[in-house]
Design an enzyme around this catalytic site. Structure first.
Site, PDB file in Angstrom:
ATOM      1  N   SER A 217      -7.804   1.460  -8.078  1.00 23.24           N
ATOM      2  CA  SER A 217      -7.100   0.721  -7.012  1.00 23.24           C
ATOM      3  C   SER A 217      -7.719   1.139  -5.688  1.00 23.24           C
ATOM      4  O   SER A 217      -7.749   2.306  -5.337  1.00 23.24           O
ATOM      5  CB  SER A 217      -5.600   0.971  -7.064  1.00 23.24           C
ATOM      6  OG  SER A 217      -5.293   2.310  -6.816  1.00 23.24           O
ATOM      7  N   GLY A 219      -6.893   0.138  -2.584  1.00 22.43           N
ATOM      8  CA  GLY A 219      -6.048  -0.180  -1.426  1.00 22.43           C
ATOM      9  C   GLY A 219      -6.100  -1.653  -1.098  1.00 22.43           C
ATOM     10  O   GLY A 219      -5.981  -2.493  -1.999  1.00 22.43           O
ATOM     11  N   GLY A 222      -8.045  -4.296  -3.212  1.00 20.47           N
ATOM     12  CA  GLY A 222      -7.639  -4.715  -4.545  1.00 20.47           C
ATOM     13  C   GLY A 222      -8.097  -3.769  -5.633  1.00 20.47           C
ATOM     14  O   GLY A 222      -8.155  -2.560  -5.437  1.00 20.47           O
ATOM     15  N   GLY A 248       1.031   1.049  -5.977  1.00 16.74           N
ATOM     16  CA  GLY A 248       0.268   1.514  -7.135  1.00 16.74           C
ATOM     17  C   GLY A 248       1.088   1.452  -8.410  1.00 16.74           C
ATOM     18  O   GLY A 248       0.573   1.096  -9.482  1.00 16.74           O
ATOM     19  N   ASP A 249       2.383   1.783  -8.316  1.00 13.66           N
ATOM     20  CA  ASP A 249       3.255   1.723  -9.495  1.00 13.66           C
ATOM     21  C   ASP A 249       3.444   0.281  -9.958  1.00 13.66           C
ATOM     22  O   ASP A 249       3.506   0.008 -11.158  1.00 13.66           O
ATOM     23  CB  ASP A 249       4.612   2.368  -9.177  1.00 13.66           C
ATOM     24  CG  ASP A 249       4.456   3.826  -8.724  1.00 13.66           C
ATOM     25  OD1 ASP A 249       3.505   4.491  -9.180  1.00 13.66           O
ATOM     26  OD2 ASP A 249       5.275   4.279  -7.913  1.00 13.66           O
TER      27      ASP A 249
END
Lengths: 310, 310
Positions: A217, A219, A222, A248-249
């Site tokens: 990831s 940020g 994408g 992120g989760d």
């Protein structure tokens, strides 16, 4: 059923203050709290997508009681947390109303005894017999061996259950050696793991260390996926402004739901990016904005194949 | 029996961190918590001096449960707290291990409904029938009228029970009008109340506003008492180094115990100064060092009469 593991669950408390100054006394203007820890956040998003989820890990003390009480009302989420004698940790996010910046204070979590760790592993293996997939999420509380995730990955693989590992530092390094199906590091975690700050190079290096697939990831840029089926980049249509807590989760929930629904990679990635962006856009930290999610999914996420061998 | 009133009880949480930096994330190295709010601190010291104490005020929610549980083991302290639907507040003291400085974050406390406020007043009047003295301590939670202490002072006077008021700002100003037996402002509170930064002048001015006696706490310089029986200064033998948390509450306990034991003023003041200094010297915030207390009391506190009419 999907299982999410949060060994170091938390009561996430948010305080709003008018300007945070070290060594001063502050009147808190607003207090909010909710059950937290990465796996609990993942579980809520999976449930909102229509999946049955069992959450496990440890809960103890009065904060543990508050965390469990906060889960009882959540549709499709079942509480499979294992009791621990110590107290579930609190995390305090102090939001400065003047600047919007957040200062984070994280308690270490309860000391887990060898007996409690054994009890957890037994409960986990029992859950695996009924699981379609499992996510291992977040930091380890004191007392849990640093190689814990390697053992949990191995148990999932032995049971034939796809396993996603989302952690950092030494627990990630050790967990990788047990060959999880998927890891989802961010740029910092990737760099710490591989020593490389170049995303594609670092993602490939992480994969060589043992993960079947790696979704990095990056940020606002994408996701970057390197898998046996191919390599892709997936990005939101434009820069998304808001609170990145929980983004992120949400991406983990997107990837995991796509996996159990046997979606092709481009669709899994589009879902993960849309959920992640819709979480940044939501007014409440860690929730996602369903209308934004559906719109992004319909026509907002661009997924492109990367050249080169996986 | 002595009654201490803490309308805004608290769970006092202390976090130790390695350097507090706004907008950064911090790992807490040590967590301690104990029941707090000024009147609870006063009660613990009174009990350690051998007095039976009933603590009242409000307690609610899971933090209220933790506060009540923390009181059950304390010898000579009985729990007369009144339930409230909202949650008892937490206070967070973040101690920077590098500098020793403390940053304080205080939750506002539960919103108290008119019905709950009525229930408290009823419980309070019932306690007064059995009380030798009462201390009204600390801030008011949301929903309690700003003139609350005036009513509680009046009820104590009607019941013939000596009443000490230890608060600040508008609640102190309003409470004074009901003529409490004793107030114990610090220099800042005195200045806010009277507009004067000269201690003797300010103490006399505070007395003219309605208190029978005023004992001003002047930090390391000790206490200044202006009473119908005379005027005194009481000071520790030398500058005392340590953590001043709870020193003012220990002084209140010294004054109140001296009052119910009918000690002459110089002895009350010596006890209050010795307890206060022994609290600064104790390794745990808010506790007092009994050996230091007894030694200070034996030969360390100097009490001198001030010239002039009271």
């Amino acid at each position: 059923m999907i299982v999410t593991v949060t060994l170091n669950t938390a009561l996430d408390i948010t305080y709003r203050v008018q300007g945070l100054r070290p060594h001063a006394s502050h009147r808190i203007t607003e207090v909010t709290e909710r059950p937290g820890g990465k796996g609990l956040n993942v579980a809520r998003v999976l449930a909102a997508l229509g999946h049955e989820v069992a959450v496990t890990g440890f809960a103890g003390g009065t904060t543990g009681d508050v965390v469990r009480a906060g889960l009882t009302g959540v549709h499709r989420v079942s509480d499979a947390l294992v009791p621990v004698a110590g107290s579930t940790r609190r995390t305090i996010a102090v939001v400065d109303e003047r600047t919007g910046d957040t200062t984070q204070l994280n308690e270490p979590g309860p000391a887990v005894s060898p007996t409690e760790w054994d009890a957890f592993q037994e409960a986990y293996e029992d859950l695996l017999t009924r699981a379609d997939a499992v996510a291992l999420c977040g930091s380890l509380p004191p007392g849990v061996p640093v190689g814990a995730y390697a053992g949990l990955v191995r148990a999932a693989r032995t049971a034939g259950v796809p396993v996603l590992l989302d952690t950092s530092g030494e627990p990630l390094r050790r967990g990788l050696a047990a060959r999880p199906d998927l890891i989802k590091p961010n740029a910092d975690e990737l760099a710490e793991l591989t020593g490389s700050h170049e995303p594609l190079r670092a993602t490939q290096a992480a994969r060589r260390r043992g993960a079947r697939s790696v979704v990095a990831s990056l940020g606002p840029e994408g996701l970057l996926a390197v898998t046996p089926e191919g390599r892709w980049r997936a990005a939101p249509p434009a820069q998304v402004r808001g609170n990145p807590t929980g983004a992120g989760d949400s991406a983990v929930a997107g990837l995991l739901s796509g996996l159990v629904e046997h979606l092709p990679w481009p669709q899994r990635l589009a879902r993960a990016v849309a959920l992640s962006a819709a979480t940044v856009l939501a007014p409440v930290a860690g929730e996602f904005d369903r209308a934004a999610y559906e719109e992004l999914l319909d026509r907002g996420v661009e997924v492109t194949a990367e050249a080169g061998a996986a």
